[in-house]
Design an enzyme around this catalytic site. Structure first.
Site, PDB file in Angstrom:
ATOM      1  N   SER A 110     -28.376 -16.033  12.980  1.00  0.00           N
ATOM      2  CA  SER A 110     -27.027 -15.510  13.261  1.00  0.00           C
ATOM      3  C   SER A 110     -26.315 -16.457  14.208  1.00  0.00           C
ATOM      4  CB  SER A 110     -27.123 -14.133  13.924  1.00  0.00           C
ATOM      5  OG  SER A 110     -25.853 -13.714  14.391  1.00  0.00           O
ATOM      6  N   TYR A 120     -30.286  -8.512  20.542  1.00  0.00           N
ATOM      7  CA  TYR A 120     -30.072  -9.111  19.213  1.00  0.00           C
ATOM      8  C   TYR A 120     -29.890 -10.630  19.350  1.00  0.00           C
ATOM      9  CZ  TYR A 120     -27.871  -9.810  14.602  1.00  0.00           C
ATOM     10  OH  TYR A 120     -27.559 -10.247  13.330  1.00  0.00           O
ATOM     11  N   LYS A 154     -32.209 -13.575  17.585  1.00  0.00           N
ATOM     12  CA  LYS A 154     -31.710 -14.570  16.628  1.00  0.00           C
ATOM     13  C   LYS A 154     -31.918 -15.996  17.156  1.00  0.00           C
ATOM     14  CE  LYS A 154     -30.580 -11.766  13.345  1.00  0.00           C
ATOM     15  NZ  LYS A 154     -31.298 -11.803  12.053  1.00  0.00           N
TER      16      LYS A 154
HETATM   17  P1  NDP Z   1     -27.658  -4.742   6.024  1.00  0.00           P
HETATM   18  O1  NDP Z   1     -27.784  -3.655   7.011  1.00  0.00           O
HETATM   19  O2  NDP Z   1     -26.627  -4.641   4.951  1.00  0.00           O
HETATM   20  O3  NDP Z   1     -29.072  -5.022   5.322  1.00  0.00           O
HETATM   21  C1  NDP Z   1     -30.260  -5.047   6.064  1.00  0.00           C
HETATM   22  C2  NDP Z   1     -31.406  -5.006   5.081  1.00  0.00           C
HETATM   23  O4  NDP Z   1     -32.633  -5.096   5.810  1.00  0.00           O
HETATM   24  C3  NDP Z   1     -31.473  -3.741   4.274  1.00  0.00           C
HETATM   25  O5  NDP Z   1     -31.876  -4.064   2.957  1.00  0.00           O
HETATM   26  C4  NDP Z   1     -32.564  -2.930   4.973  1.00  0.00           C
HETATM   27  O6  NDP Z   1     -33.124  -2.003   4.047  1.00  0.00           O
HETATM   28  C5  NDP Z   1     -33.505  -4.050   5.374  1.00  0.00           C
HETATM   29  N1  NDP Z   1     -34.426  -3.752   6.475  1.00  0.00           N
HETATM   30  C6  NDP Z   1     -34.132  -3.353   7.735  1.00  0.00           C
HETATM   31  N2  NDP Z   1     -35.261  -3.172   8.459  1.00  0.00           N
HETATM   32  C7  NDP Z   1     -36.292  -3.477   7.632  1.00  0.00           C
HETATM   33  C8  NDP Z   1     -37.702  -3.482   7.777  1.00  0.00           C
HETATM   34  N3  NDP Z   1     -38.296  -3.135   8.926  1.00  0.00           N
HETATM   35  N4  NDP Z   1     -38.449  -3.852   6.721  1.00  0.00           N
HETATM   36  C9  NDP Z   1     -37.876  -4.216   5.551  1.00  0.00           C
HETATM   37  N5  NDP Z   1     -36.558  -4.229   5.347  1.00  0.00           N
HETATM   38  C10 NDP Z   1     -35.770  -3.856   6.371  1.00  0.00           C
HETATM   39  O7  NDP Z   1     -27.429  -6.053   6.891  1.00  0.00           O
HETATM   40  P2  NDP Z   1     -26.876  -7.527   6.549  1.00  0.00           P
HETATM   41  O8  NDP Z   1     -26.981  -7.816   5.114  1.00  0.00           O
HETATM   42  O9  NDP Z   1     -25.604  -7.681   7.254  1.00  0.00           O
HETATM   43  O10 NDP Z   1     -27.956  -8.361   7.376  1.00  0.00           O
HETATM   44  C11 NDP Z   1     -28.931  -9.189   6.773  1.00  0.00           C
HETATM   45  C12 NDP Z   1     -29.361 -10.189   7.813  1.00  0.00           C
HETATM   46  O11 NDP Z   1     -28.225 -10.950   8.226  1.00  0.00           O
HETATM   47  C13 NDP Z   1     -29.942  -9.567   9.099  1.00  0.00           C
HETATM   48  O12 NDP Z   1     -31.022 -10.330   9.546  1.00  0.00           O
HETATM   49  C14 NDP Z   1     -28.769  -9.663  10.072  1.00  0.00           C
HETATM   50  O13 NDP Z   1     -29.208  -9.693  11.404  1.00  0.00           O
HETATM   51  C15 NDP Z   1     -28.163 -10.966   9.643  1.00  0.00           C
HETATM   52  N6  NDP Z   1     -26.785 -11.163  10.049  1.00  0.00           N
HETATM   53  C16 NDP Z   1     -25.789 -10.311   9.662  1.00  0.00           C
HETATM   54  C17 NDP Z   1     -24.496 -10.501  10.100  1.00  0.00           C
HETATM   55  C18 NDP Z   1     -23.374  -9.598   9.728  1.00  0.00           C
HETATM   56  O14 NDP Z   1     -22.289  -9.706  10.349  1.00  0.00           O
HETATM   57  N7  NDP Z   1     -23.522  -8.722   8.762  1.00  0.00           N
HETATM   58  C19 NDP Z   1     -24.150 -11.644  10.965  1.00  0.00           C
HETATM   59  C20 NDP Z   1     -25.269 -12.495  11.281  1.00  0.00           C
HETATM   60  C21 NDP Z   1     -26.531 -12.256  10.846  1.00  0.00           C
HETATM   61  P3  NDP Z   1     -33.940  -0.685   4.477  1.00  0.00           P
HETATM   62  O15 NDP Z   1     -33.117   0.027   5.508  1.00  0.00           O
HETATM   63  O16 NDP Z   1     -34.144   0.071   3.215  1.00  0.00           O
HETATM   64  O17 NDP Z   1     -35.240  -1.200   5.027  1.00  0.00           O
END
Ligand code: NDP
Length: 253
Positions: A145, A160, A164
């Site tokens: 991130s 967070y 990251k």
């Molecule tokens: P979402 O919340 O849309 O997706 C997160 C995903 O992670 C879901 O599929 C969730 O599914 C899964 N997940 C969460 N915890 C677990 C776990 N313990 N085991 C397996 N799966 C897990 O988030 P984003 O798509 O926005 O984020 C994806 C990545 O990008 C993350 O690492 C986030 O930190 C990073 N990011 C996002 C930004 C943003 O602005 N959106 C900016 C910078 C980085 P489920 O709940 O079913 O497990």
């Protein structure tokens, strides 16, 4: 354009049930890869697998909690068994909440590290072990991130940010250690992207964030898939240990 194709390769994407991971999984399938899609909740994975199959692709949904080593090992066993090994692993699952460090409970700090750091380590390690065992070259991509580079404001997300920053440097360490096995490891550092992760905070924060972004708006998950395809493909064959920031210019000023 053949350089960017993923035909004949198998990929794993964690956090594939929504947001960035979902768009990356769809793009990999369109580029020709067979894709294992993982998250904790099964139903959205099943829907995505059906969408990918409708488009002529191959996807297997795998329920996995990336904080649990046994769950991660079971996931990789299924990938090995059902897809015949792994070429590409996207360690993308991540969580956030807004909470200040001064009064943060240790459990809250730990919870973020467990998913965002340990989850990336466990998934990348298991994927690399599979690649080494089969003597397959591979590409591992972590989702870090811009929060690993800067401290976000006005919200307080120090736990967070720490997680990251750890992902960015863990990625570099893995790149050096895994290079002799022909496994490349790179990270992607997105800025604010409109996904389910930030949805709960949009009403309160969007107007505060946008003036800080040179492009003047939040990004869409589709705007990230190009870099994930590039890093997975042979087009990036000399790239390892790099972090790619895609943030609309946020970290420039
Ligand atoms: P979402 O919340 O849309 O997706 C997160 C995903 O992670 C879901 O599929 C969730 O599914 C899964 N997940 C969460 N915890 C677990 C776990 N313990 N085991 C397996 N799966 C897990 O988030 P984003 O798509 O926005 O984020 C994806 C990545 O990008 C993350 O690492 C986030 O930190 C990073 N990011 C996002 C930004 C943003 O602005 N959106 C900016 C910078 C980085 P489920 O709940 O079913 O497990």
């Amino acid at each position: 354009m053949n350089l960017f194709g993923l035909h004949g390769k198998s990929a794993l994407v964690t956090g594939a049930s929504s947001g960035i991971g979902k768009r990356v999984a769809l793009a990999y399938a369109q580029a020709g890869a067979a894709v294992a899609i993982a998250a904790r909740h099964h139903e959205p994975l099943q829907e995505l697998a059906a969408d990918i199959a409708d488009g002529g692709g191959t996807a297997i949904p795998i329920t996995c909690d990336v904080t649990q080593p046994e769950s991660v090992d079971a996931m990789l066993n299924r990938v090995d068994h059902e897809l015949g090994g792994i070429d590409i692993a996207v360690c993308n699952a991540g969580i956030i909440n807004f909470d200040g460090l001064l009064d943060m409970r240790p459990e809250e700090f730990q919870k973020i590290q467990d998913t965002n750091v340990n989850g990336v380590f466990l998934t990348a390690q298991a994927a690399a072990k599979s690649m080494v065992a089969r003597q397959r070259a591979g590409s591992i991509i972590t989702t870090a991130s811009m929060s690993g580079h800067i401290v976000n404001t006005p919200q307080q997300v120090g736990h967070y940010c720490a997680s990251k920053a750890a992902v960015i440097h863990l990625t570099k360490a893995m790149a050096v250690e895994f290079a002799p096995h022909n496994i490349r490891v790179n990270s992607v550092s997105p800025g604010y992207i409109l996904t389910e992760l930030v949805e709960p905070y949009i009403a309160e924060y969007q107007a505060l964030w946008e003036p800080k972004i040179p492009l003047g708006r939040l990004g869409r998950p589709e705007e990230l898939v190009g870099i994930y395809v590039y890093l997975a493909s042979d087009a990036s064959s000399y790239m390892t240990g790099s972090d790619i920031v895609i943030d609309g210019g946020y970290t420039c000023w």
